[in-house]
Write an enzyme that holds these catalytic residues in place. Structure first.
Site, PDB file in Angstrom:
ATOM      1  CB  THR A  93      -0.944  -0.039   1.218  1.00 16.11           C
ATOM      2  OG1 THR A  93      -1.880  -1.088   1.012  1.00 16.11           O
ATOM      3  CG2 THR A  93      -1.702   1.266   1.404  1.00 16.11           C
ATOM      4  CB  SER A 130       2.760  -7.959   1.158  1.00 20.45           C
ATOM      5  OG  SER A 130       1.787  -7.818   2.164  1.00 20.45           O
ATOM      6  CB  THR A 140       0.401  -3.550   6.337  1.00 22.54           C
ATOM      7  OG1 THR A 140      -0.850  -3.676   5.647  1.00 22.54           O
ATOM      8  CG2 THR A 140       0.891  -2.120   6.287  1.00 22.54           C
ATOM      9  CG  ASP A 141      -2.531  -7.247   3.806  1.00 26.70           C
ATOM     10  OD1 ASP A 141      -2.798  -6.473   4.758  1.00 26.70           O
ATOM     11  OD2 ASP A 141      -3.200  -7.284   2.760  1.00 26.70           O
TER      12      ASP A 141
HETATM   13  C1  SIN Z   1      -0.200  -5.290   0.983  1.00 26.86           C
HETATM   14  O1  SIN Z   1       0.022  -5.933   2.008  1.00 26.86           O
HETATM   15  O2  SIN Z   1       0.568  -5.289   0.009  1.00 26.86           O
HETATM   16  C2  SIN Z   1      -1.473  -4.515   0.851  1.00 26.86           C
HETATM   17  C3  SIN Z   1      -1.963  -3.956   2.126  1.00 26.86           C
HETATM   18  C4  SIN Z   1      -1.033  -2.959   2.747  1.00 26.86           C
HETATM   19  O3  SIN Z   1       0.115  -2.770   2.392  1.00 26.86           O
HETATM   20  O4  SIN Z   1      -1.527  -2.294   3.716  1.00 26.86           O
END
Ligand code: SIN
Length: 334
Positions: A19, A66, A99-100
């Site tokens: 993100t 991710s 973040t995932d």
């Molecule tokens: C991801 O994990 O690539 C998408 C969600 C995020 O980064 O918050």
């Protein structure tokens, strides 16, 4: 180049997507955007003051959401981190990530990077195009942490929302909040704000240079199975039949396992499948022979590792050829 500039540390920024590199057509949109589309140079351009903290060497390693992280990409990333940290002219590495699955990558690198130099992951909850995007400040803080001498020998760190966490402990705890991460048992290691870094505790478990773990492009197959009201043994039996080398049970409470699944765990262990009991609760730890008879079942307990981190450690331990009788001490140590 003036002398101030040449005396600054050189930090490598490796971008993988997420993100933080997300883009939406509407600045008011913080969901339903496309992750991992903005390139590393544009991410850096959004933070002009980086040039006062470090000289930046930038590389685009991947451009993914991710959720799609793979062991092959972990291997590419870890190999590149190790190569860069082996260079005398690189003082630390920052990795931008989604973040995932950040908590999985951070723990994997914590166990497989072979250097004392700082490695700092960061991310964002809002896409780069959003009103009040959190990525630029998180990136600035991550570079600040990577350039700080106190960040050496701490293993892999995560700089997020002004806090510094250990890659071992951090987990995502909110689907939407900008303050999305916690280290449930130990708390944050410290904080970073306005160019200042302060550590309040140190990492005690071995990591990086002090582990036997090495990255490999292919890791043993380890799957996660949850226990819940009405659970059956079907998933465990199917995974064992499909050739899983390890299983992590996301148990209820203190890693307890539905009675209908317990015989399947014992049968899997008897067939040589490594079975680790973790908990789906989100904090706390799982006690050996506590909520399930590990000695009788042949299972191992994950301690304070959540199921996703327990899976990372089990894959690395199996890849390192650690004998079944020694797996519990691996979980007790790392
Ligand atoms: C991801 O994990 O690539 C998408 C969600 C995020 O980064 O918050």
């Amino acid at each position: 180049m003036n002398s101030l500039h040449t005396s600054l540390p050189q930090i490598a920024v490796l971008a993988t997507g997420g993100t933080i590199a997300g883009e939406a057509g509407d600045a008011a949109k913080t969901s339903g955007y496309k992750a991992g589309v903005v390139g590393v140079e544009k991410l850096l351009d959004a933070v002009p003051s980086l040039s006062q903290i470090a000289r930046i060497h930038a590389e685009q390693v991947a451009s993914i959401d991710s959720k799609d992280m793979t062991p092959a990409l972990w291997a590419t990333l870890c190999t590149r981190v190790n190569a860069l940290l082996g260079q005398d002219d690189i003082d630390g590495v920052v990795i931008t990530h989604g973040t995932d699955t950040l908590e999985e990558t951070a723990y994997l690198l914590h166990l497989t990077v072979k250097s004392d130099k700082p490695v700092v992951l960061t991310a964002a909850m809002r896409p780069s195009t959003a009103l009040s995007a959190d990525g630029p400040l998180n990136l600035l803080n991550a570079v600040t942490v990577a350039a700080h001498k106190g960040s050496w020998k701490q293993g892999v760190l995560v700089a997020f929302n002004n806090q510094i966490h250990s890659g071992r402990d951090i987990t995502k705890t909110s689907t939407y909040a900008v303050d999305a991460f916690r280290s449930p048992e130990g708390g944050a290691l410290g904080w970073v704000q306005d160019g200042q870094v302060e550590y309040q505790r140190a990492v005690v478990r071995p990591h990086t240079l002090n582990t036997p773990f090495r990255i490999a492009a292919e890791l043993p197959v380890v799957e996660i199975v949850a226990s819940y009201a009405g659970a059956s043994r079907v998933a465990i039996d199917a995974l064992v039949a499909a050739g899983a080398q390890g299983l992590v049970i996301a148990g209820t409470g203190n890693g307890s396992i539905h009675s209908t699944m317990q015989q399947a765990v014992a049968d899997a262990a008897k067939q040589g499948v490594a079975v680790v009991r973790s908990s789906r609760v989100g904090s706390g730890h799982v006690m050996r022979n506590g909520a399930a008879p590990d000695d009788a079942l042949g299972s191992i307990t994950a301690g304070s590792l959540n199921p996703y981190k327990a899976r990372v450690l089990l894959m690395l331990a199996l890849a390192a050829g650690i004998a079944p009788k020694d797996l519990q001490s691996v979980f007790d140590n790392y």
